[in-house]
Write a protein that holds these residues in place. Structure first.
Motif, PDB file in Angstrom:
ATOM      1  N   ILE A  68      43.217 -12.890  27.838  1.00 49.68           N
ATOM      2  CA  ILE A  68      43.812 -11.573  28.135  1.00 49.68           C
ATOM      3  C   ILE A  68      42.917 -10.466  27.600  1.00 49.68           C
ATOM      4  N   ALA A  69      42.423 -10.662  26.370  1.00 47.85           N
ATOM      5  CA  ALA A  69      41.529  -9.646  25.786  1.00 47.85           C
ATOM      6  C   ALA A  69      40.270  -9.516  26.634  1.00 47.85           C
ATOM      7  N   ALA A  70      39.716 -10.668  27.073  1.00 44.35           N
ATOM      8  CA  ALA A  70      38.516 -10.630  27.923  1.00 44.35           C
ATOM      9  C   ALA A  70      38.838  -9.962  29.258  1.00 44.35           C
ATOM     10  N   ALA A  71      40.023 -10.284  29.814  1.00 44.02           N
ATOM     11  CA  ALA A  71      40.420  -9.680  31.093  1.00 44.02           C
ATOM     12  C   ALA A  71      40.606  -8.176  30.941  1.00 44.02           C
ATOM     13  N   LYS A  72      41.220  -7.762  29.802  1.00 40.73           N
ATOM     14  CA  LYS A  72      41.396  -6.320  29.563  1.00 40.73           C
ATOM     15  C   LYS A  72      40.038  -5.627  29.463  1.00 40.73           C
ATOM     16  N   ALA A  73      39.106  -6.274  28.745  1.00 37.58           N
ATOM     17  CA  ALA A  73      37.759  -5.697  28.626  1.00 37.58           C
ATOM     18  C   ALA A  73      37.103  -5.628  30.009  1.00 37.58           C
ATOM     19  N   GLN A  74      37.311  -6.680  30.800  1.00 36.79           N
ATOM     20  CA  GLN A  74      36.736  -6.697  32.152  1.00 36.79           C
ATOM     21  C   GLN A  74      37.378  -5.619  33.020  1.00 36.79           C
ATOM     22  N   VAL A  75      38.696  -5.441  32.883  1.00 34.51           N
ATOM     23  CA  VAL A  75      39.390  -4.393  33.646  1.00 34.51           C
ATOM     24  C   VAL A  75      38.851  -3.022  33.253  1.00 34.51           C
ATOM     25  N   LYS A  76      38.651  -2.816  31.935  1.00 34.96           N
ATOM     26  CA  LYS A  76      38.094  -1.529  31.482  1.00 34.96           C
ATOM     27  C   LYS A  76      36.712  -1.310  32.068  1.00 34.96           C
ATOM     28  N   GLU A  77      35.910  -2.379  32.082  1.00 37.27           N
ATOM     29  CA  GLU A  77      34.550  -2.274  32.642  1.00 37.27           C
ATOM     30  C   GLU A  77      34.611  -1.972  34.136  1.00 37.27           C
ATOM     31  N   VAL A  78      35.531  -2.668  34.827  1.00 37.48           N
ATOM     32  CA  VAL A  78      35.689  -2.434  36.272  1.00 37.48           C
ATOM     33  C   VAL A  78      36.172  -1.003  36.523  1.00 37.48           C
ATOM     34  N   GLU A  79      37.122  -0.538  35.706  1.00 42.04           N
ATOM     35  CA  GLU A  79      37.614   0.837  35.851  1.00 42.04           C
ATOM     36  C   GLU A  79      36.478   1.834  35.622  1.00 42.04           C
ATOM     37  N   LYS A  80      35.669   1.566  34.596  1.00 41.58           N
ATOM     38  CA  LYS A  80      34.530   2.452  34.309  1.00 41.58           C
ATOM     39  C   LYS A  80      33.557   2.453  35.479  1.00 41.58           C
ATOM     40  N   THR A  81      33.239   1.240  35.976  1.00 39.73           N
ATOM     41  CA  THR A  81      32.331   1.128  37.120  1.00 39.73           C
ATOM     42  C   THR A  81      32.931   1.826  38.340  1.00 39.73           C
ATOM     43  N   HIS A  82      34.243   1.662  38.530  1.00 36.96           N
ATOM     44  CA  HIS A  82      34.928   2.311  39.654  1.00 36.96           C
ATOM     45  C   HIS A  82      34.851   3.827  39.531  1.00 36.96           C
ATOM     46  N   ARG A  83      35.137   4.346  38.318  1.00 39.68           N
ATOM     47  CA  ARG A  83      35.052   5.802  38.108  1.00 39.68           C
ATOM     48  C   ARG A  83      33.644   6.308  38.398  1.00 39.68           C
ATOM     49  N   GLU A  84      32.642   5.551  37.898  1.00 36.94           N
ATOM     50  CA  GLU A  84      31.256   5.960  38.130  1.00 36.94           C
ATOM     51  C   GLU A  84      30.931   5.932  39.621  1.00 36.94           C
ATOM     52  N   ALA A  85      31.412   4.880  40.317  1.00 34.74           N
ATOM     53  CA  ALA A  85      31.158   4.778  41.764  1.00 34.74           C
ATOM     54  C   ALA A  85      31.843   5.917  42.507  1.00 34.74           C
ATOM     55  N   VAL A  86      33.077   6.242  42.101  1.00 32.48           N
ATOM     56  CA  VAL A  86      33.801   7.349  42.743  1.00 32.48           C
ATOM     57  C   VAL A  86      33.077   8.671  42.482  1.00 32.48           C
ATOM     58  N   ASP A  87      32.638   8.863  41.228  1.00 31.80           N
ATOM     59  CA  ASP A  87      31.908  10.091  40.896  1.00 31.80           C
ATOM     60  C   ASP A  87      30.618  10.188  41.703  1.00 31.80           C
ATOM     61  N   GLU A  88      29.904   9.059  41.788  1.00 39.05           N
ATOM     62  CA  GLU A  88      28.647   9.051  42.559  1.00 39.05           C
ATOM     63  C   GLU A  88      28.929   9.318  44.036  1.00 39.05           C
ATOM     64  N   PHE A  89      29.996   8.695  44.556  1.00 44.98           N
ATOM     65  CA  PHE A  89      30.361   8.918  45.958  1.00 44.98           C
ATOM     66  C   PHE A  89      30.714  10.379  46.193  1.00 44.98           C
ATOM     67  N   ASN A  90      31.519  10.941  45.285  1.00 46.72           N
ATOM     68  CA  ASN A  90      31.898  12.351  45.424  1.00 46.72           C
ATOM     69  C   ASN A  90      30.667  13.257  45.362  1.00 46.72           C
TER      70      ASN A  90
END
Length: 197
Positions: A68-90
């Motif tokens: 769960i801790a690893a999944a949470k860390a992975q979710v945070k990383e995915v969210e960060k990557t998603h935010r960066e991708a959205v920012d780059e797209f915008n």
């Protein structure tokens, strides 16, 4: 004595009966003890099995907690990557919009220049058509002027000294009127061939 014996027999029989009861009680208690011991062993075995299950559950819980801790860390990383991708797209979208606005401005400017040039081209085509017609007319009139000029030269070449004397004769002046009429005709022919702008 018989009484005594009887008493002893009764006591013995009571004792035997008490002993028999005591043996029966003892057997019951032994049986209860055996049963309790078996139940205790069974419960101990169940407790050991349950403790093993609890230990397995604890290990599984620890493994799941770490997953769960690893999944949470992975979710945070995915969210960060998603935010960066959205920012780059915008940002790319904004850059594209700015480029599109520049192209629109350039297109409007080019369209304005094209309309201006098209107006100038139409004006110049009109002028060129008018100049062509005018040139054609001038060429035709020039041809007529050449004819009139050659005719005048031929007539002038045919004029003799006598013709000049007759023309200048002051008394009759008939020839003079005729020559003036001829000159007037030539003047009219020349005026007809004058180019008009």
């Amino acid at each position: 004595m018989t009484r005594h014996l009887l008493t002893v027999a009764v006591v013995l029989s009571s004792l035997a009966s008490v002993e028999a009861r005591a043996d029966a009680e003892s057997d019951k208690l032994r049986e209860a003890l055996r049963s309790a011991t078996a139940q205790t062993r069974s419960l101990e075995d169940q407790r050991s099995a349950l403790q093993a299950k609890v230990a397995d559950a604890e290990r599984e819980k620890a493994a799941l907690t770490s997953q769960i801790a690893a999944a949470k860390a992975q979710v945070k990383e995915v969210e960060k990557t998603h935010r960066e991708a959205v920012d780059e797209f915008n940002q790319r979208l904004e850059d594209r919009n700015q480029t599109l606005e520049k192209w629109k401005g350039a297109y409007e400017e080019a369209a304005t220049v094209a309309r201006t040039k098209d107006g100038e081209r139409a004006k110049f085509e009109g002028e060129a058509t008018a100049y062509k017609a005018s040139t054609k007319s001038c060429v035709a009139k020039n041809t007529q002027l050449m004819k009139v000029g050659r005719e005048l030269l031929r007539r002038y070449e045919g004029v003799s000294f006598g013709d000049i004397a007759v023309i200048n004769e002051p008394l009759i002046g008939a020839r003079r009127v005729e020559v003036q009429n001829i000159l007037q005709d030539y003047d009219d022919k020349l005026l007809e061939q004058k180019a008009i702008q």
